[in-house]
Structure formats: C-alpha cells, structure tokens
Write a protein that holds these residues in place. Sequence first.
Motif, mmCIF file in Angstrom:
data_model
loop_
_atom_site.group_PDB
_atom_site.id
_atom_site.type_symbol
_atom_site.label_atom_id
_atom_site.label_comp_id
_atom_site.label_asym_id
_atom_site.label_seq_id
_atom_site.Cartn_x
_atom_site.Cartn_y
_atom_site.Cartn_z
ATOM 1 N N GLU A 1 32.716 27.092 63.006
ATOM 2 C CA GLU A 1 31.912 25.874 62.969
ATOM 3 C C GLU A 1 30.554 26.089 63.627
ATOM 4 O O GLU A 1 29.518 25.646 63.102
ATOM 5 C CB GLU A 1 32.666 24.738 63.666
ATOM 6 N N VAL A 2 30.541 26.781 64.765
ATOM 7 C CA VAL A 2 29.271 27.072 65.451
ATOM 8 C C VAL A 2 28.375 27.931 64.573
ATOM 9 O O VAL A 2 27.161 27.705 64.476
ATOM 10 C CB VAL A 2 29.543 27.765 66.806
ATOM 11 N N ASP A 3 28.969 28.920 63.905
ATOM 12 C CA ASP A 3 28.184 29.793 63.026
ATOM 13 C C ASP A 3 27.587 29.017 61.854
ATOM 14 O O ASP A 3 26.423 29.232 61.490
ATOM 15 C CB ASP A 3 29.067 30.931 62.495
ATOM 16 N N LEU A 4 28.372 28.144 61.263
ATOM 17 C CA LEU A 4 27.868 27.333 60.152
ATOM 18 C C LEU A 4 26.721 26.440 60.596
ATOM 19 O O LEU A 4 25.709 26.309 59.903
ATOM 20 C CB LEU A 4 28.998 26.473 59.568
ATOM 21 N N GLN A 5 26.888 25.815 61.745
ATOM 22 C CA GLN A 5 25.849 24.928 62.250
ATOM 23 C C GLN A 5 24.567 25.704 62.541
ATOM 24 O O GLN A 5 23.467 25.235 62.245
ATOM 25 C CB GLN A 5 26.353 24.207 63.496
ATOM 26 N N ALA B 1 22.341 17.107 58.538
ATOM 27 C CA ALA B 1 23.272 16.440 57.628
ATOM 28 C C ALA B 1 24.092 17.463 56.840
ATOM 29 O O ALA B 1 25.304 17.299 56.651
ATOM 30 C CB ALA B 1 22.503 15.528 56.673
ATOM 31 N N VAL B 2 23.445 18.532 56.407
ATOM 32 C CA VAL B 2 24.166 19.579 55.673
ATOM 33 C C VAL B 2 25.132 20.306 56.600
ATOM 34 O O VAL B 2 26.243 20.678 56.201
ATOM 35 C CB VAL B 2 23.176 20.569 55.028
ATOM 36 N N ALA B 3 24.742 20.500 57.855
ATOM 37 C CA ALA B 3 25.634 21.143 58.829
ATOM 38 C C ALA B 3 26.887 20.307 59.038
ATOM 39 O O ALA B 3 27.999 20.845 59.118
ATOM 40 C CB ALA B 3 24.896 21.351 60.151
ATOM 41 N N VAL B 4 26.717 18.994 59.114
ATOM 42 C CA VAL B 4 27.870 18.102 59.274
ATOM 43 C C VAL B 4 28.770 18.177 58.050
ATOM 44 O O VAL B 4 30.002 18.265 58.160
ATOM 45 C CB VAL B 4 27.400 16.649 59.506
#
Length: 212
Positions: free
Chosen positions: A186-190, A96-99
């Motif tokens: 985005e990939v790094d954040l996820q 949820a935080v990743a989203v």
Amino acid sequence: MPRIAEARVPAEPSSKLQWEKYRRMLDTATELAEEKEFERVQMHDVAKQAGIAIGTLYRYFPSKTHLFVGVMAREVEDMRSSYRVAADPCQSPQEAVAVLSTRALRALMRRPLLASAMVRSINTARVDTVLDSARVDAAFDDAVLEAARIDTPTEHDEQLLRLLNQQWLGVLQSCLNGHVTQKTAEVDLQAFCRILLRSLSSAVAWRETHSD
C-alpha cells in the motif's frame, strides 16, 4: 469428451436467460476460487454447481483463463462503481487515484485465492483471443480517469495509465506471493501515485488552482 479449442472466440449472451446463466457461471467460479487454489478449480465443477451444461460453459468461456478474466472484468467494474460513491472531491487527482488503487488492493487481498486466480489468468491471456482482457484494461482505465477527474486524456495521461496498470498488477502479485507485506504494498502504491501521477493533466491543473 473432446477438448474444446481455447482459441475459439467465445459467445456473448444476448437474451435475459443467457445473461442469467452467464452471471451464474461467474458467480460460481468466484465462489469456488475463494475456497480453493486455481489448479483445483475445475470447469466441470463450475458447470455442475451453477446448474449449467458443460457445453454451455465452454461456449461462453472456452478455457479457465477465459472464465477468470471474465470474473476479473466484473470485479474491476464493480470496484469502479463502489469507489464512485466514496470519492472525495477535495483530494488532488493523484491522491484520489492512490486511494482507489489502495482500496482495490485491499479488496482483493481479502480474497487472496480468488485474486491469485484472476491475476494468473490476466497475465497469460492474449487480448486477441480472451476478449474480456480488454474489458479489464478499459474498466481499470475508466476507474482511474474518473478518480483523477479527467474527461479527455492526453497521450501522456494514457501512458501514465498504462504504467499504473502494470505497477498495480505487479504490486498485487508481489503481495500475493509474499514478497512484500500488504502494508508495504500500500505504501509503495501511494508513493508511485504521489510521485509519478503529479504530471497527469488534471493534477497540473489542480495545483494551479490550489497554489494559494
């Protein structure tokens, strides 16, 4: 006209009319920063386009840094409200935080000049003189805690919030500077959320109840 000291504590709106002017100043600053680079956004242009006296603008925002940190505080608070509507209760806390983090990144990258102005301002703002910088941090933390379904954060949770805040701003800055593509950001954040936030108190509890 003499330069107004940036160290002065800004005024806070109290009446309905003052709040209306305050919002108009933020709206105008947002519009101008969407169209031109931070260096080209001038305080007198903000005041003129907002229909506000220059002294009034400086009363609430003693510098351009104050102004765009105020804009960022509102943007992060709006981000929290919009995510609350779209939240999926079936996701794990770290998912949820990743989203949330990814949605926020995408929203700002749609307005890169404004995002650059806000990030530049928050990175140079001192908490003791630019009071809205604390609002930015508080709104970010509240949004993450809500997404992670944490009512009472532990000391470890709070440490993870600080790390996520720093990571998110760093990834956004790298994306704005062209060091990484938006897809890579985005990939790094996820990945950051998936790996590091597994130890959130709510994530640990979620795994215990979904272990079967």
